[in-house]
Design an enzyme around this catalytic site. Structure first.
Site, PDB file in Angstrom:
ATOM      1  N   TYR A 294      -6.084  59.306  61.034  1.00 21.21           N
ATOM      2  CA  TYR A 294      -5.426  60.051  60.064  1.00 21.21           C
ATOM      3  C   TYR A 294      -4.956  59.033  59.116  1.00 21.21           C
ATOM      4  CZ  TYR A 294      -1.414  62.286  57.697  1.00 21.21           C
ATOM      5  OH  TYR A 294      -0.710  62.764  56.554  1.00 21.21           O
TER       6      TYR A 294
ATOM      7  N   SER B 218       0.250  59.441  52.818  1.00 25.13           N
ATOM      8  CA  SER B 218       1.082  59.305  53.993  1.00 25.13           C
ATOM      9  C   SER B 218       1.533  58.022  54.346  1.00 25.13           C
ATOM     10  CB  SER B 218       0.222  59.771  55.038  1.00 25.13           C
ATOM     11  OG  SER B 218       1.080  59.694  56.394  1.00 25.13           O
TER      12      SER B 218
ATOM     13  N   LYS C 136      -6.238  58.662  55.065  1.00 24.53           N
ATOM     14  CA  LYS C 136      -5.520  58.716  54.208  1.00 24.53           C
ATOM     15  C   LYS C 136      -5.411  57.304  52.980  1.00 24.53           C
ATOM     16  CE  LYS C 136      -3.366  62.603  54.146  1.00 24.53           C
ATOM     17  NZ  LYS C 136      -3.362  63.738  52.838  1.00 24.53           N
TER      18      LYS C 136
END
Length: 326
Positions: free
Chosen positions: A141, A117, A145
């Site tokens: 998040y 991402s 990643k």
């Protein structure tokens, strides 16, 4: 050779599966269906229902289907929600990736394409993000990643894993009318749902230093994204050199006002967005360069903004009352 797509029953993963199938590559899907749909998996493609956090299920799937490579799309993908649910995010995205890589190692599966991402960059201090831009994730998040990328790098050192990670911002559109984005947090489905309910979409901030005063973001079509995953898998199969990370970006971006205008034109819903104040922390412009991916993965923007909106809207209309609102 068989490629296993984790999260292959989800919006992005299902597009990857179909692109692999169209390229003549054998595929199996592993998905717990927490956000995916079994009907997204094409007929003839095996679906193993299970989580990447379940080592036994992952190992059995790899061995039963003689998997030779993994495209790892599964994960908890909501950056904003991850701030409230950090432990869940790390469990799914970090522990799940560890479990997957351990099962791959034990089965001598030595190639992996990781769906990473652009959240790994946080809020960059440049208006054109390249692979050399400093990473500074600002959510669990984004952090998870980045850790996933580190895990692949460590697996390369430990047992020779061949891998690459694809970083991207906002994925929109549809490559097939039966595949739709059901995320409750993404812009297109949010706006479409509001139009279905005769509500008025909102623009947050109109005084940014951009051509029309609204935020500019990088949007790419999901079918283009899927093709990049396939090409990455092919390069790993062929033993061709790959970079550890590729950005999949438009190089120019689209403003929120452009998107609203295009949605109004394509859908026929005549609305004027509500104008609201800026949201804290929203940068004026974040756009990624896709030059490196164009060189190695054949990356290109085959769809313009109108294509993105029109294809997404067709899929939303086709779903009708069966469209989930979770």
């Amino acid at each position: 050779m068989t490629w296993m797509v984790t999260g292959g029953a989800g919006y992005i993963g299902a597009h990857v599966v179909r692109a692999l199938r169209d390229a003549g590559l054998t595929t199996v899907v592993l998905d717990d269906l927490s956000t995916g749909f079994d009907r997204f998996v094409p007929e003839g493609v095996p679906l193993v229902r299970g989580s990447i956090t379940d080592g036994a299920t992952v190992t059995d799937a790899i061995r039963e289907h003689r998997v030779t490579g993994v495209i790892h799309v599964a994960g908890f993908k909501y950056a904003g929600v991850s701030v409230q649910r950090p432990f869940h995010t790390y469990e799914q995205n970090v522990e799940g990736t560890v479990t997957l890589l351990r099962a791959m190692r034990d089965a001598d599966v030595d190639r992996c394409v990781f769906s990473s991402s652009a959240a790994t960059y946080g809020t960059p201090d440049t208006d054109l993000v390249t692979e050399g831009t400093a990473v500074a994730p600002e959510s669990p998040y984004g952090e998870s990643k980045l850790i996933g990328e580190w895990l692949l790098r460590d697996a390369e050192v430990a047992y020779g894993l061949r891998h690459t990670s694809l970083r991207y911002f906002n994925v929109v559109g549809s490559g097939s009318e039966d595949l739709f984005d059901a995320s409750p947090h993404n812009l297109f489905p949010l706006v479409f749902d509001m139009l279905y309910r005769d509500a008025t979409p909102r623009i947050n901030g109109t005084d940014y230093d951009t051509p029309d005063g609204t935020c500019v973001r990088d949007y790419i079509h999901v079918a283009d994204l899927a093709l990049a995953h396939v090409e990455a898998a092919r390069r790993l199969d062929a033993g061709s050199p790959t970079e550890p990370v590729y950005n999949l970006g438009s190089g120019r971006g689209s403003s929120v006002r452009e998107i609203m205008d295009t949605i109004r034109e394509v859908t026929g819903h005549d609305f004027e967005p509500e104008l609201a104040a800026r949201r804290p922390g929203d940068p004026a412009r974040i756009v990624a360069s896709g030059e490196l991916a164009a060189r190695d993965l054949g990356w290109e923007m085959r769809h313009d903004l109108r294509d993105m909106v029109a294809s997404a809207w067709r899929a939303r209309v086709a779903a009708g009352d069966g469209y989930p609102t979770r």
